[in-house]
Design an enzyme around this catalytic site. Structure first.
Site, mmCIF file in Angstrom:
data_model
loop_
_atom_site.group_PDB
_atom_site.id
_atom_site.type_symbol
_atom_site.label_atom_id
_atom_site.label_comp_id
_atom_site.label_asym_id
_atom_site.label_seq_id
_atom_site.Cartn_x
_atom_site.Cartn_y
_atom_site.Cartn_z
ATOM 1 N N ASN A 233 11.000 61.307 -25.980
ATOM 2 C CA ASN A 233 10.570 62.707 -25.844
ATOM 3 C C ASN A 233 10.848 63.275 -24.442
ATOM 4 O O ASN A 233 11.086 64.456 -24.285
ATOM 5 C CB ASN A 233 9.098 62.905 -26.255
ATOM 6 C CG ASN A 233 8.137 62.023 -25.501
ATOM 7 O OD1 ASN A 233 8.536 61.041 -24.881
ATOM 8 N ND2 ASN A 233 6.867 62.352 -25.547
ATOM 9 N N GLU B 139 1.492 53.852 -21.202
ATOM 10 C CA GLU B 139 1.172 55.270 -21.420
ATOM 11 C C GLU B 139 1.429 55.493 -22.904
ATOM 12 O O GLU B 139 2.572 55.509 -23.345
ATOM 13 C CB GLU B 139 2.072 56.122 -20.520
ATOM 14 C CG GLU B 139 1.482 57.480 -20.252
ATOM 15 C CD GLU B 139 1.909 58.478 -21.289
ATOM 16 O OE1 GLU B 139 1.119 58.697 -22.224
ATOM 17 O OE2 GLU B 139 3.019 59.016 -21.181
ATOM 18 N N CYS C 212 2.855 63.733 -25.682
ATOM 19 C CA CYS C 212 1.573 63.016 -25.749
ATOM 20 C C CYS C 212 0.426 63.887 -25.227
ATOM 21 O O CYS C 212 -0.730 63.580 -25.472
ATOM 22 C CB CYS C 212 1.663 61.705 -24.988
ATOM 23 S SG CYS C 212 2.284 61.915 -23.336
ATOM 24 N N GLU D 208 0.522 56.693 -13.673
ATOM 25 C CA GLU D 208 1.875 56.967 -13.187
ATOM 26 C C GLU D 208 1.829 58.215 -12.317
ATOM 27 O O GLU D 208 0.973 59.090 -12.509
ATOM 28 C CB GLU D 208 2.817 57.182 -14.369
ATOM 29 C CG GLU D 208 2.944 55.930 -15.204
ATOM 30 C CD GLU D 208 4.084 56.004 -16.200
ATOM 31 O OE1 GLU D 208 4.248 57.045 -16.850
ATOM 32 O OE2 GLU D 208 4.806 55.012 -16.315
HETATM 33 P P1 NAD Z 1 7.829 53.817 -30.329
HETATM 34 O O1 NAD Z 1 6.613 53.380 -29.653
HETATM 35 O O2 NAD Z 1 8.293 53.021 -31.516
HETATM 36 O O3 NAD Z 1 9.068 53.891 -29.317
HETATM 37 C C1 NAD Z 1 8.955 53.980 -27.916
HETATM 38 C C2 NAD Z 1 9.851 52.929 -27.260
HETATM 39 O O4 NAD Z 1 9.450 51.638 -27.673
HETATM 40 C C3 NAD Z 1 11.325 53.036 -27.602
HETATM 41 O O5 NAD Z 1 12.087 52.648 -26.480
HETATM 42 C C4 NAD Z 1 11.492 51.997 -28.688
HETATM 43 O O6 NAD Z 1 12.828 51.533 -28.799
HETATM 44 C C5 NAD Z 1 10.568 50.899 -28.171
HETATM 45 N N1 NAD Z 1 10.080 49.983 -29.202
HETATM 46 C C6 NAD Z 1 9.807 50.251 -30.498
HETATM 47 N N2 NAD Z 1 9.361 49.144 -31.109
HETATM 48 C C7 NAD Z 1 9.359 48.151 -30.192
HETATM 49 C C8 NAD Z 1 9.002 46.767 -30.221
HETATM 50 N N3 NAD Z 1 8.544 46.194 -31.330
HETATM 51 N N4 NAD Z 1 9.122 46.069 -29.087
HETATM 52 C C9 NAD Z 1 9.571 46.633 -27.951
HETATM 53 N N5 NAD Z 1 9.933 47.931 -27.868
HETATM 54 C C10 NAD Z 1 9.816 48.691 -28.968
HETATM 55 O O7 NAD Z 1 7.633 55.297 -30.774
HETATM 56 P P2 NAD Z 1 8.331 55.999 -32.008
HETATM 57 O O8 NAD Z 1 8.245 55.226 -33.284
HETATM 58 O O9 NAD Z 1 9.702 56.356 -31.603
HETATM 59 O O10 NAD Z 1 7.418 57.255 -32.161
HETATM 60 C C11 NAD Z 1 6.279 57.126 -33.000
HETATM 61 C C12 NAD Z 1 5.078 57.745 -32.398
HETATM 62 O O11 NAD Z 1 4.819 57.212 -31.103
HETATM 63 C C13 NAD Z 1 5.180 59.227 -32.156
HETATM 64 O O12 NAD Z 1 5.005 59.949 -33.328
HETATM 65 C C14 NAD Z 1 4.096 59.400 -31.149
HETATM 66 O O13 NAD Z 1 2.866 59.441 -31.795
HETATM 67 C C15 NAD Z 1 4.201 58.160 -30.306
HETATM 68 N N6 NAD Z 1 5.002 58.376 -29.077
HETATM 69 C C16 NAD Z 1 4.337 58.656 -27.945
HETATM 70 C C17 NAD Z 1 5.045 58.904 -26.787
HETATM 71 C C18 NAD Z 1 4.342 59.252 -25.523
HETATM 72 O O14 NAD Z 1 4.869 60.020 -24.720
HETATM 73 N N7 NAD Z 1 3.194 58.681 -25.258
HETATM 74 C C19 NAD Z 1 6.426 58.859 -26.785
HETATM 75 C C20 NAD Z 1 7.099 58.545 -27.973
HETATM 76 C C21 NAD Z 1 6.354 58.297 -29.101
#
Ligand code: NAD
Length: 504
Positions: free
Chosen positions: A176, A274, A308, A482
């Site tokens: 994001n 975060e 977020c 952060e």
């Molecule tokens: P996610 O947590 O799956 O992805 C975030 C990061 O984690 C990416 O780099 C992804 O490749 C990595 N990742 C995913 N699974 C992993 C694993 N098992 N081990 C290590 N790294 C891993 O988020 P998403 O599925 O892309 O989004 C889903 C929800 O997460 C969103 O709808 C939102 O609610 C939340 N989200 C929050 C933020 C934030 O700014 N706090 C950012 C993105 C997503």
């Protein structure tokens, strides 16, 4: 009540124009090679990067595996002694040059962010400045990472506390804010003296790789800033397993945050997280409704809702409830949906189709349980990743949207009667990242600021982030902070030294 857009059908969405492509190629911003140990790696396999608005492939990036990550960890470890050995102003000078290069290339970077992430170009431009700001901020914080001298409780002794870099830092970032979430972590870690390995989200690798190009140009030494794209589980396994990786910083979903925390426990890393949010946005009936509407639009629809900090529950006191809903609905229908690169776009596509699906599921659930659904632009045709800005009013606490993070342009409005009631409802959530309070009463603002269980609170404002503030959440929204003077501590260890036998 149903609002329908009166605008004619829009022409098909168009992504990167020829002149955009040329400027990005000139800078190698579409090259797609990973940066490991100072070398640009093409990879034996490629992953496609897709424009989420059109579904068009805009570039191919090198797919890295666990063996590549091992090489990166070796290189980071090798670079540690030299990097930590620089004077803080030496590291600061490099970080500042990196920030200047980001600003000098802000238009190309913004186009890149908008193309792979989908956000409106104006927001992408803002993200570049915001992201560069963290490098500048931490360049200075590194120069101010003072230790302490403790008044001694031992005779003839000098008690010192030193701050030292923890070691190699792994940084796993979301889609994001594909630029700023990297610089907010890497700026702090690198200023502290730590080499950084970045694993960006697979949806937005080009922004991370562009940052790596500029880091190299800024003089960041080999191995100090590396970027690897690939399967998240495969790439994070070596990072979690390896004892030389001493810090892990993650931004993303709470589910993945929990997994990483568990994984990092085996080697007892310093972890900062975060995670998700579910911000309450509380509006009392003593406020100017128009100001509250403006704040709610900003807090809900920035980053197309994929934020977020996004207002997930908009609580409105009953005295102004109907007036607020009417004005808020009108403001929502004015939001322009479109490709991020199209002039005037307010709301772009969801970066991931799963996020669009989640929004639709929450709308269906709320409608089935009695919420009023008011949406804009329904006559227009957009791609499958688009969710038209939607207002759900008369939302109740049992609806999915009241407890599950939305992460899209769907606004839930809930009526309330008393301060005590709304505080209890706002705090009844496992997320504790950001909260917003709109009131004209100073006493009430002070009471709520004290009692609300969130890491960041905006009073009569929807805009409060930036490098000087400690960004982070309570409860299951995360660990650590952060930005601010606290952010650098996530990458530093305290060392207590006692000099004894000092006869003076
Ligand atoms: P996610 O947590 O799956 O992805 C975030 C990061 O984690 C990416 O780099 C992804 O490749 C990595 N990742 C995913 N699974 C992993 C694993 N098992 N081990 C290590 N790294 C891993 O988020 P998403 O599925 O892309 O989004 C889903 C929800 O997460 C969103 O709808 C939102 O609610 C939340 N989200 C929050 C933020 C934030 O700014 N706090 C950012 C993105 C997503």
């Amino acid at each position: 009540m149903m609002f329908q857009a009166t605008r004619p059908k829009s022409p098909p969405l168009v992504g990167l124009a020829k002149e955009h492509l040329e400027s990005l190629r000139r800078r190698d911003f579409l090259a797609g090679a990973a940066l490991i140990d100072g070398r640009w790696i093409e990879g034996s396999r490629k992953d496609a990067v897709v424009d989420p608005a059109t579904g068009e492939v805009i570039a191919q990036v090198a797919h890295c595996g666990a063996a590549d990550m091992d090489l990166a960890i070796n290189a980071a470890e090798r670079s540690f002694a030299q990097w930590r050995g620089l004077l803080p102003e030496g590291r600061g000078a490099i970080l500042r040059t990196w920030a200047s290069l980001m600003l000098a290339h802000s238009e190309e970077l913004a186009i890149l962010v908008s193309s792979e992430q989908g956000k409106p170009l104006a927001e992408a431009r803002h993200e570049i400045g915001y992201g560069a700001g963290f490098l500048q901020w931490f360049a200075a914080e590194g120069e101010r990472a003072y230790g302490e001298t403790i008044p001694s409780h031992k005779p003839a002794s000098l008690l010192q506390v030193r701050m030292q870099p923890v070691g190699v830092a792994a940084v796993i970032t979301p889609w994001n804010f594909p630029i700023a979430m990297i610089t907010r972590k890497a700026g702090a870690a690198m200023a502290a003296g730590c080499p950084v390995i970045v694993k960006p989200a697979p949806e937005t690798p080009l922004s991370a790789l562009a940052l790596a190009r500029l880091a190299e140009e800024a003089g960041v030494p080999r191995g100090v800033f590396q970027v690897l794209i690939g399967d998240p589980v495969e790439l994070s396994a070596p990072l979690l397993r390896d004892t030389r990786v001493r810090a892990l910083s993650f931004t993303g979903s709470t589910e993945v945050g929990r997994l990483l925390l568990e994984g990092a426990a085996r080697t007892v890393k310093k972890v900062s997280l975060e995670l998700g949010g579910h911000a309450p946005f509380i509006i009392f009936d003593d406020v100017d409704v128009d100001k509250a509407v403006k704040g709610a639009i900003d807090a809900k629809f920035a980053t197309s809702g994929q934020d977020c900090l996004a207002a997930n529950r908009i609580y409105v006191q009953r005295g102004i409830y109907n007036a607020f809903v009417e004005k808020f609905a009108a403001a929502i229908t004015r939001l322009k949906v479109g490709h991020g690169l199209e002039a005037g776009t307010d709301v772009g596509p969801m970066t991931k189709s799963s996020v669009a699906e989640k929004c639709r599921a929450q709308i269906r659930d709320a409608a089935a349980k009695g919420a009023r659904v008011i949406s804009a632009n329904q006559n227009q045709e957009f791609g499958p990743n688009f969710v038209v800005p939607t207002l759900l009013s008369d939302v109740t606490d049992d609806m999915l949207i009241s407890s599950e993070e939305t992460f899209g342009p769907v606004a839930a409005v809930l009526p309330f009667d008393s301060e005590q009631e709304v505080l209890a409802r706002a705090n009844f959530n496992e997320m504790g990242l950001a909260a917003y309070i709109y009131t004209d009463s100073l006493r009430r603002a002070l009471r709520l600021a004290e009692n609300i269980e969130y890491g960041m609170v905006g009073i009569n404002t929807a805009s409060f982030t930036g490098p000087p503030i400690p960004f982070g959440g309570w409860k299951q929204s995360g660990l650590g902070r952060e930005g601010s003077r606290h952010g650098i501590q996530e990458y530093m260890e305290l060392k207590y030294v006692c000099f004894g036998d000092l006869v003076v």
